[in-house]
Design a protein around this motif. Structure first.
Motif, PDB file in Angstrom:
ATOM      1  N   SER A 108      37.107 -17.334  66.169  1.00 29.10           N
ATOM      2  CA  SER A 108      38.115 -17.855  65.241  1.00 29.10           C
ATOM      3  C   SER A 108      37.506 -18.377  63.942  1.00 29.10           C
ATOM      4  CB  SER A 108      38.963 -18.954  65.899  1.00 29.10           C
ATOM      5  OG  SER A 108      39.634 -18.439  67.037  1.00 29.10           O
ATOM      6  N   ALA A 109      36.286 -17.914  63.621  1.00 32.36           N
ATOM      7  CA  ALA A 109      35.647 -18.341  62.375  1.00 32.36           C
ATOM      8  C   ALA A 109      36.535 -17.982  61.179  1.00 32.36           C
ATOM      9  CB  ALA A 109      34.278 -17.673  62.233  1.00 32.36           C
ATOM     10  N   LYS A 110      36.511 -18.840  60.174  1.00 35.66           N
ATOM     11  CA  LYS A 110      37.328 -18.645  58.983  1.00 35.66           C
ATOM     12  C   LYS A 110      36.584 -17.745  57.994  1.00 35.66           C
ATOM     13  CE  LYS A 110      39.586 -23.091  59.673  1.00 35.66           C
ATOM     14  NZ  LYS A 110      38.923 -23.287  60.980  1.00 35.66           N
ATOM     15  N   ILE A 140      36.216 -24.073  53.255  1.00 32.19           N
ATOM     16  CA  ILE A 140      36.115 -24.063  54.713  1.00 32.19           C
ATOM     17  C   ILE A 140      35.641 -22.706  55.252  1.00 32.19           C
ATOM     18  CG2 ILE A 140      37.887 -25.833  54.958  1.00 32.19           C
ATOM     19  CD1 ILE A 140      39.856 -23.614  55.756  1.00 32.19           C
ATOM     20  N   ALA A 141      35.400 -21.754  54.362  1.00 35.66           N
ATOM     21  CA  ALA A 141      34.978 -20.422  54.800  1.00 35.66           C
ATOM     22  C   ALA A 141      33.643 -20.487  55.532  1.00 35.66           C
ATOM     23  CB  ALA A 141      34.873 -19.485  53.607  1.00 35.66           C
ATOM     24  N   GLU A 142      33.561 -19.731  56.634  1.00 34.78           N
ATOM     25  CA  GLU A 142      32.314 -19.638  57.406  1.00 34.78           C
ATOM     26  C   GLU A 142      31.644 -18.276  57.238  1.00 34.78           C
ATOM     27  OE1 GLU A 142      32.968 -21.547  61.510  1.00 34.78           O
ATOM     28  OE2 GLU A 142      35.017 -21.270  60.715  1.00 34.78           O
ATOM     29  N   LEU A 178      38.974 -13.617  64.461  1.00 35.00           N
ATOM     30  CA  LEU A 178      38.552 -14.211  63.198  1.00 35.00           C
ATOM     31  C   LEU A 178      39.804 -14.610  62.423  1.00 35.00           C
ATOM     32  CD1 LEU A 178      35.780 -11.630  62.207  1.00 35.00           C
ATOM     33  CD2 LEU A 178      35.412 -13.943  63.099  1.00 35.00           C
ATOM     34  N   THR A 179      39.670 -15.611  61.566  1.00 43.37           N
ATOM     35  CA  THR A 179      40.817 -16.150  60.840  1.00 43.37           C
ATOM     36  C   THR A 179      40.612 -15.994  59.337  1.00 43.37           C
ATOM     37  OG1 THR A 179      41.112 -17.811  62.580  1.00 43.37           O
ATOM     38  CG2 THR A 179      42.252 -18.189  60.485  1.00 43.37           C
ATOM     39  N   PRO A 180      41.457 -15.210  58.655  1.00 40.87           N
ATOM     40  CA  PRO A 180      41.310 -15.100  57.198  1.00 40.87           C
ATOM     41  C   PRO A 180      41.698 -16.403  56.510  1.00 40.87           C
ATOM     42  CG  PRO A 180      43.273 -13.937  57.933  1.00 40.87           C
ATOM     43  CD  PRO A 180      42.549 -14.376  59.174  1.00 40.87           C
ATOM     44  N   THR A 181      40.992 -16.732  55.430  1.00 36.40           N
ATOM     45  CA  THR A 181      41.295 -17.933  54.654  1.00 36.40           C
ATOM     46  C   THR A 181      41.055 -17.651  53.176  1.00 36.40           C
ATOM     47  OG1 THR A 181      40.830 -20.289  54.345  1.00 36.40           O
ATOM     48  CG2 THR A 181      38.953 -18.871  54.861  1.00 36.40           C
ATOM     49  N   GLU A 182      41.807 -18.339  52.318  1.00 35.46           N
ATOM     50  CA  GLU A 182      41.570 -18.278  50.881  1.00 35.46           C
ATOM     51  C   GLU A 182      40.885 -19.542  50.380  1.00 35.46           C
ATOM     52  OE1 GLU A 182      45.203 -17.422  48.878  1.00 35.46           O
ATOM     53  OE2 GLU A 182      45.510 -15.495  49.895  1.00 35.46           O
ATOM     54  N   ASP A 183      40.598 -20.451  51.298  1.00 34.89           N
ATOM     55  CA  ASP A 183      39.982 -21.734  50.948  1.00 34.89           C
ATOM     56  C   ASP A 183      38.468 -21.598  51.024  1.00 34.89           C
ATOM     57  OD1 ASP A 183      39.121 -24.317  50.646  1.00 34.89           O
ATOM     58  OD2 ASP A 183      40.555 -25.184  52.067  1.00 34.89           O
TER      59      ASP A 183
END
Length: 276
Positions: free
Chosen positions: A100-102, A128-130, A120-125
């Protein structure tokens, strides 16, 4: 290196690995004669693979080719760097990459297909991106300085990046623009670490050769428009290589294109276009 034609080369090889943009497509449409040339390879019983540095998975690339007038029955396999990268990411989950890494995904058209179905988790931040996943460039819309502002934080924090499209230049409807590979280079310049999947790196060629059942790489002809990606990658995989005079170097004299390339990036053949 010999200047010749596609027609003269067909019977010399069993398998053809074709770049997508610059060989079949000009960024907006099919090159004249390209669908007919592909049909002729199929008619003569050749194995045909599309080998593309597209960060999208194989399905969207196959759909685009069909929409541009290419008959899918003339293509035995579409091998994209996005498809190969998905396999790499899948293998990292639970080891070097947390479940579930961002993931910050840089792509075209909001495409996140490379991680769909993975834990895995998409993010626009960016805070917090990994992982930074560079699958495409919007270089015709977003400047390199804007990308630098976006990526400075993750690079400074030591967040790893994976580039699924090493092309430095891409063809768009508005003309050439910097590609995902240039964004990867920028990330390194900002202090970040980047792994790359796609041409000229060997993994994608091995996937293609295995998929097409090509027992003898020397009987495989790779056709592309980039000495640094298509020609270097083909030779590294033990294949022969033809440089097509369409694509990103179409407006440059051949002597200049080859003068800027190290000897290992010189093609075995030069053809004017992918047409009969």
């Amino acid at each position: 290196m010999k200047q010749t034609s596609l027609t003269a080369l067909i019977d010399r090889f069993d398998t053809f690995l074709l770049d997508q943009f610059g060989v079949l497509l000009d960024g907006a449409k099919a090159y004249p004669g390209a669908p007919e040339a592909l049909a002729e390879l199929s008619r003569r019983g050749k194995s045909v693979g599309i080998l593309t540095n597209s960060g999208k998975r194989a399905g969207p690339n196959a759909d685009r080719l069909q929409a541009m007038g290419f008959d899918p029955s003339h293509i035995d396999a579409v091998i994209s760097s996005g498809e190969a990268a998905r396999a790499v990411l899948s293998g990292r989950i639970g080891s070097s990459l947390a479940r579930s890494a961002k993931v910050l995904v840089l792509s075209r058209g909001g495409d996140v297909s490379c991680i769909e179905g993975l834990d895995l988790t998409p993010t626009e931040d960016t805070a917090i991106a990994e992982l930074v996943l560079i699958t495409g460039s919007r270089g015709e819309e977003i400047s390199l300085d804007q990308y630098a502002d976006l990526l400075k934080g993750p690079a400074t924090r030591g967040i790893p990046a994976l580039c699924t499209n090493p092309d430095m230049t891409m063809l768009t409807e508005r003309g050439p623009a910097f590609g995902a590979g240039r964004i990867a280079q920028l990330y390194r310049e900002l202090g970040g670490k980047v792994d790359e999947v796609g041409k000229p790196h060997p993994l994608i060629y091995q996937v293609a050769i295995d998929r097409l059942g090509a027992a003898h790489p020397a009987r495989v002809l790779c056709i592309g428009d980039s000495p640094a990606h298509d020609i270097r990658g083909a030779h590294g995989a033990g294949c022969r290589a033809a440089l097509v005079r369409t694509g990103i170097h179409a407006d440059e004299p051949l002597d200049q294109v080859l003068a800027d390339a190290p000897p290992g990036d010189h093609p075995d053949f030069v053809i004017p276009s992918f047409a009969l």
